[in-house]
Design a protein around this motif. Structure first.
Motif, short mmCIF file in Angstrom:
data_model
loop_
_atom_site.label_atom_id
_atom_site.label_comp_id
_atom_site.label_asym_id
_atom_site.label_seq_id
_atom_site.Cartn_x
_atom_site.Cartn_y
_atom_site.Cartn_z
N UNK A 76 -3.72 -1.24 -1.07
CA UNK A 76 -2.35 -1.71 -0.87
C UNK A 76 -1.42 -0.54 -0.54
N UNK A 77 -1.64 0.59 -1.17
CA UNK A 77 -0.81 1.77 -0.89
C UNK A 77 -1.03 2.25 0.54
N UNK A 78 -2.29 2.21 0.96
CA UNK A 78 -2.64 2.73 2.28
C UNK A 78 -2.15 1.78 3.38
N UNK A 79 -2.33 0.46 3.14
CA UNK A 79 -1.99 -0.50 4.20
C UNK A 79 -0.56 -1.01 4.08
N UNK A 80 0.03 -0.84 2.89
CA UNK A 80 1.37 -1.39 2.68
C UNK A 80 1.34 -2.87 2.35
N UNK A 81 0.12 -3.45 2.21
CA UNK A 81 0.01 -4.88 1.86
C UNK A 81 -0.36 -4.96 0.38
N UNK A 82 0.40 -5.72 -0.39
CA UNK A 82 0.15 -5.76 -1.83
C UNK A 82 -1.16 -6.50 -2.10
N UNK A 83 -1.86 -6.19 -3.20
CA UNK A 83 -3.13 -6.85 -3.50
C UNK A 83 -2.96 -8.36 -3.59
N UNK A 84 -1.84 -8.84 -4.13
CA UNK A 84 -1.63 -10.28 -4.28
C UNK A 84 -1.56 -10.97 -2.93
N UNK A 85 -0.80 -10.36 -1.99
CA UNK A 85 -0.64 -10.99 -0.67
C UNK A 85 -1.95 -10.98 0.10
N UNK A 86 -2.72 -9.89 -0.02
CA UNK A 86 -3.95 -9.82 0.76
C UNK A 86 -5.00 -10.80 0.23
N UNK A 87 -4.85 -11.20 -1.06
CA UNK A 87 -5.84 -12.10 -1.65
C UNK A 87 -5.61 -13.55 -1.20
N UNK A 88 -4.38 -13.83 -0.73
CA UNK A 88 -4.08 -15.23 -0.34
C UNK A 88 -4.78 -15.65 0.93
#
Ligand SMILES: CC(C)(COP(=O)(O)OP(=O)(O)OC[C@H]1O[C@@H](n2cnc3c(N)ncnc32)[C@H](O)[C@@H]1OP(=O)(O)O)[C@@H](O)C(=O)NCCC(=O)NCCS
Length: 171
Positions: A159-171
């Protein structure tokens, strides 16, 4: 300045041993004699890394359970030659990147004495989160000392590297 991370060999031992014996480090970080370090290289139980800036070694990290089947790696020791100048943070960031890129590790853990605020701040800057205090877990200079346990999990790093939070990427 850009830091280059090198997987260290026994030829780096004089630098590593001098660095872990840095002035004022006695109460902050463990140190081993040469025989103990050589044994750790030879039995393959630890992975050593040295960071270079401008061609000079600036610090090292010693990791246990590198590429382990349990997918949990311990950053056992970190030290830089000149603290407080951002090098520890750059070194650790490079170690973290290397671990998550080159191995399937899920959890990176690091322990520190709770009053080592400089280390804590550097680790937090890289993304480590404090989990709690592990009581009496460090046998240090003949005493059992508490350690603050900090960790960084792969989804958090991604998430830090991509800027996408773990919660959002899991959806
Ligand atoms: C721990 C260590 C690797 C961190 O590397 P470093 O290069 O000193 O860390 P950085 O300069 O990247 O960051 C240090 C941060 O702590 C802050 N800091 C410095 N001294 C501090 C103090 N006494 N109290 C609180 N914060 C302090 C700095 O301001 C900086 O934070 P900021 O950039 O947000 O302002 C290095 O300090 C070191 O080698 N220490 C001696 C050995 C040691 O303690 N190893 C860790 C054992 S777990």
């Amino acid at each position: 300045m850009e830091l280059t991370l090198v997987r260290a060999g026994q030829e780096h031992l004089p630098f590593i041993m001098a660095t872990e014996r840095g002035e004022g480090y006695e109460q902050l970080v463990g140190r081993w004699d040469e025989a103990r370090h050589r044994a750790a290289f030879e039995d393959g139980s630890h992975a050593y890394f040295v960071g270079f800036e401008g061609g000079d070694p600036v610090g090292f990290a010693l990791l246990r359970f590198w590429d382990s089947p349990e997918r949990a790696t311990l950053i056992r020791r970190v030290a830089v030659v000149t603290p407080g100048e951002g090098r520890g943070r750059r070194l650790l960031a490079a170690v973290v990147r290397r671990a998550f890129s080159e191995t399937p590790v899920h959890r990176l853990q690091i322990g520190l004495f709770p009053d080592n605020l400089r280390a804590r701040r550097a680790y937090e800057a890289v993304g480590f989160q404090a989990e709690g205090v592990s009581r009496g877990s460090a046998f240090f200079h003949g005493e059992y000392r508490d350690e603050l346990v900090m960790s960084l999990l792969r989804p958090e790093w991604e998430a830090r590297v991509t800027g996408i939070s773990p919660d959002r990427s899991a959806r």
